[in-house]
Design an enzyme around this catalytic site. Structure first.
Site, PDB file in Angstrom:
ATOM      1  N   HIS A 289       0.834  -1.200   0.000  1.00  0.00           N
ATOM      2  CA  HIS A 289       0.000   0.000   0.000  1.00  0.00           C
ATOM      3  C   HIS A 289       0.872   1.255   0.000  1.00  0.00           C
ATOM      4  O   HIS A 289       0.671   2.178  -0.806  1.00  0.00           O
ATOM      5  CB  HIS A 289      -0.908  -0.013   1.233  1.00  0.00           C
ATOM      6  N   GLU A 290       1.840   1.279   0.889  1.00  0.00           N
ATOM      7  CA  GLU A 290       2.722   2.447   0.996  1.00  0.00           C
ATOM      8  C   GLU A 290       3.621   2.577  -0.241  1.00  0.00           C
ATOM      9  O   GLU A 290       3.930   3.692  -0.675  1.00  0.00           O
ATOM     10  CB  GLU A 290       3.580   2.352   2.262  1.00  0.00           C
TER      11      GLU A 290
ATOM     12  N   HIS B 109       1.969   4.489  -2.957  1.00  0.00           N
ATOM     13  CA  HIS B 109       2.154   5.935  -2.765  1.00  0.00           C
ATOM     14  C   HIS B 109       3.542   6.362  -3.246  1.00  0.00           C
ATOM     15  O   HIS B 109       3.699   7.400  -3.903  1.00  0.00           O
ATOM     16  CB  HIS B 109       1.997   6.305  -1.288  1.00  0.00           C
TER      17      HIS B 109
END
Length: 328
Positions: free
Chosen positions: A18-19, A22
């Protein structure tokens, strides 16, 4: 034990992915990434690695609870080149939604794998493609065993697989109740499995009169004294990606429904509190809490699911990934 470790590793991996979503989209949109951390500080190790959009300062941290990305100038007031605050609104939205996209994709991949190896059936009328569905496993577990009941006297424990009752094989939850009711008051054989070992015992079921009398008390009884839980695995082959999409849609609907109910309960609790009805406020707040779970709750689910096999662990991880996408 290894299934718990696998589940926790995959859970952390979901957050890291998820990170990293980003991270990559931020780099592509001209935002500098000051640090990408696996785990949370204190830092154990750090090094600058990669080229192009993969270039960055990567760190390994002590607390293995997920990961994080630290962007340059994350506050909107930042105007320096390469800062998050300096890029346009559309770029900011793409950066923020990148993690959601990664978790949604990961959920679909995990659900596809689970459908291929055996999808646990946990939703009423769970989506499947009937023409491409094979039942790999259909076990009836003891979900609850009443103390001093006929089931307990036979040695049955929570989590045991009920194989047969009075000789007929048990094929679903309803058959446990039907056979027990049909043999009320009789002494019958019961066969169950635990840790790969089969046990045969005999027990005397409660009579119809005993069950009827118990209904007028605070502790109603059943003929056998067990709450059965059915666990079914259905395997798909060519339809696995289709099943993944269908199950994801069902779970998304149920998650949004649960969030709506939690929000309603919180609002109700708030108004009950300001009107002085503290008892109702606590009840509504408790209902809201039942719809959410943190890391401790996730660990408990993984721990309880180890007896159900790796398919269940993968299914839970897929659900968590989908939930991360929805919540973010």
């Amino acid at each position: 034990m290894w299934l718990i470790v696998l589940g926790l590793f995959l859970f952390v991996l979901l957050i890291v992915l998820h990170e990293y979503g980003h991270f990559l989209v931020a780099k592509r949109n001209g935002v500098d990434v000051e640090e990408f951390g696996i785990g949370f500080p204190p830092k154990l190790f750090g090094k600058k690695l990669g080229k192009g959009i993969f270039e960055g300062y990567y760190t390994i941290n002590l607390l293995p609870l997920g990961g994080f990305v630290r962007l340059k100038g994350e506050e909107d007031a930042a105007t320096e080149k390469g800062s998050f605050g300096s890029v346009g609104l559309s770029a900011k939205l793409r950066i923020m939604l990148a993690g959601v996209a990664v978790n949604l994709l990961a959920a679909l991949v995990f659900f596809t794998i689970v459908a291929w190896v055996g999808m646990p059936q946990v939703i009423p009328n769970q989506f499947s493609v009937p023409s491409n569905s094979t039942v790999l496993r259909n076990d009836i577990f003891a979900g609850y065993v009443d103390a001093d009941s006929p089931a307990a006297q036979a040695g049955l424990q929570v989590g045991d697989t009920i194989v047969s009752l009075n000789n007929p094989p048990i094929t679903n939850e309803a058959s446990v109740r039907e056979v027990a009711s049909a043999n009320a008051g009789n002494t019958v054989p019961i066969v169950y499995e635990r840790d790969g070992q089969t046990t045969t015992a005999t027990t005397t079921l409660l009579s119809e009169q005993q069950v009827a009398d118990s209904k007028n008390t605070d502790t109603p009884k059943g003929y056998l004294g067990v709450v059965p839980r059915e666990y079914t695995l259905i395997q798909s082959t060519w339809s696995a990606p289709i099943v993944a999409v269908g199950v994801s849609a069902q779970l998304t609907h149920l998650t949004l429904k649960a969030l709506g109910e939690a929000l309603y309960n919180l609002v109700s609790a708030f108004f009950s509190a300001i009107t002085g009805n503290t008892k109702e406020a606590r009840q509504e707040a408790s209902k809201a809490g039942e719809n959410v779970s943190g890391p401790v709750g996730i660990f408990a689910i993984l721990q309880q699911g180890t007896d159900l096999g790796y398919q269940f662990i993968l299914f839970v991880v897929a659900v968590i990934s989908l939930t991360l996408a929805i919540m973010n």
